[in-house]
Design a protein around this motif. Structure first.
Motif, PDB file in Angstrom:
ATOM      1  N   HIS A  56      41.478  41.799  39.899  1.00 45.30           N
ATOM      2  CA  HIS A  56      41.256  41.021  38.806  1.00 45.30           C
ATOM      3  C   HIS A  56      39.859  40.479  38.849  1.00 45.30           C
ATOM      4  O   HIS A  56      39.240  40.626  39.745  1.00 45.30           O
ATOM      5  CB  HIS A  56      42.297  39.795  38.990  1.00 45.30           C
ATOM      6  N   HIS A  58      38.418  37.509  39.614  1.00 41.61           N
ATOM      7  CA  HIS A  58      37.810  36.514  40.346  1.00 41.61           C
ATOM      8  C   HIS A  58      36.726  36.809  41.166  1.00 41.61           C
ATOM      9  O   HIS A  58      36.757  37.993  41.843  1.00 41.61           O
ATOM     10  CB  HIS A  58      39.092  35.687  41.305  1.00 41.61           C
ATOM     11  N   HIS A  61      36.910  38.393  44.563  1.00 36.89           N
ATOM     12  CA  HIS A  61      36.967  40.009  44.519  1.00 36.89           C
ATOM     13  C   HIS A  61      35.924  40.973  43.968  1.00 36.89           C
ATOM     14  O   HIS A  61      35.867  41.808  44.574  1.00 36.89           O
ATOM     15  CB  HIS A  61      38.512  40.158  43.731  1.00 36.89           C
ATOM     16  N   HIS A 111      48.432  35.578  37.864  1.00 38.13           N
ATOM     17  CA  HIS A 111      47.459  34.752  38.603  1.00 38.13           C
ATOM     18  C   HIS A 111      46.161  34.702  37.708  1.00 38.13           C
ATOM     19  O   HIS A 111      45.572  33.617  37.553  1.00 38.13           O
ATOM     20  CB  HIS A 111      47.275  35.412  39.656  1.00 38.13           C
ATOM     21  N   ASP A 128      45.958  39.470  43.965  1.00 37.73           N
ATOM     22  CA  ASP A 128      46.693  37.972  44.199  1.00 37.73           C
ATOM     23  C   ASP A 128      47.796  37.578  43.353  1.00 37.73           C
ATOM     24  O   ASP A 128      48.189  36.583  42.896  1.00 37.73           O
ATOM     25  CB  ASP A 128      45.217  37.074  43.593  1.00 37.73           C
TER      26      ASP A 128
HETATM   27 ZN    ZN Z   1      41.974  35.139  42.470  1.00 35.10          ZN
END
Ligand code: ZN
Length: 203
Positions: A56, A58, A61, A111, A128
């Motif tokens: 994802h 974020h 990451h 998430h 996540d």
């Molecule tokens: Zn995350």
């Protein structure tokens, strides 16, 4: 299959390196800022990095995505809901092939809208969405407990108990698990209706 994991000490993020022994082609999942360590591993194992896949968008990451792409020529792959800083967009059911290894993309929003899990042989990289003993939070922008319910209960728990779980963070009592163990012991996967789950996630 070559499978290596890198831990980022402060944020407890996990980055993963997957490669095929024969072709030496490799995939990195969530560089998480540990570009130096990943570059060293690629050199040690004499691997050619083809793809960087993010579970994802974020920043903990995706950190190091561009640096790693520039150093290796790898393409950055994300779910199509991600929308930026992406070379190839993924959707549910897509299969990424590196010689003999198939990586199946499961879209698991909740998430974030662009969250995916990656199924590689008997290993599920859960980002996540699911941790050892916990699930991802849904109170950040774009998070949805209703979507996470569908992803966890409609998709993930339907997979075989023997599948190993490799999460995006080292938040549990151990770094990895199995789906069978999580189905039995992870309190977030206890049987709940969608309404109960949404309430539970709010508490
Ligand atoms: Zn995350």
């Amino acid at each position: 299959m070559i499978f290596r994991r890198f831990l980022v000490e402060d944020s407890r993020n996990f980055a993963y390196l997957i490669s095929d022994e024969e072709s030496r082609q490799a995939v990195v999942v969530d560089p998480s800022g540990v570009v130096t360590e990943i570059m060293a591993a690629l050199g040690e194992e004499k691997l050619n990095l083809r793809y960087i896949i993010n579970t994802h968008s974020h920043p903990d990451h995706t950190a190091g995505n561009r640096e790693l792409a520039l150093k290796t020529g790898a393409k950055i792959l994300k779910h199509e809901a991600a929308g930026y800083d992406v070379d190839l967009k993924l959707k549910d059911g897509d299969i990424i092939k590196i010689n003999g290894i198939s990586i199946k993309i499961l879209h698991t929003p909740g998430h974030t809208p662009d969250s995916i899990c990656l199924l590689v042989n008997n290993k599920l990289l859960t980002g996540d969405t699911l941790f050892v003993g916990e699930c991802g939070r849904t109170d950040l922008p774009g998070g949805s407990s209703a979507s996470l319910y569908n992803s966890l209960f409609g998709k993930i728990i339907t997979l075989d108990d023997a599948i190993e779980v490799y999460p995006g963070h080292d938040y549990g009592p151990r770094p990895d698990s199995t789906l069978g163990f999580e189905k039995k012991n992870n309190y977030t996967l206890k049987h709940r209706s969608k309404e109960e789950f949404i309430r539970f996630m709010r508490e």
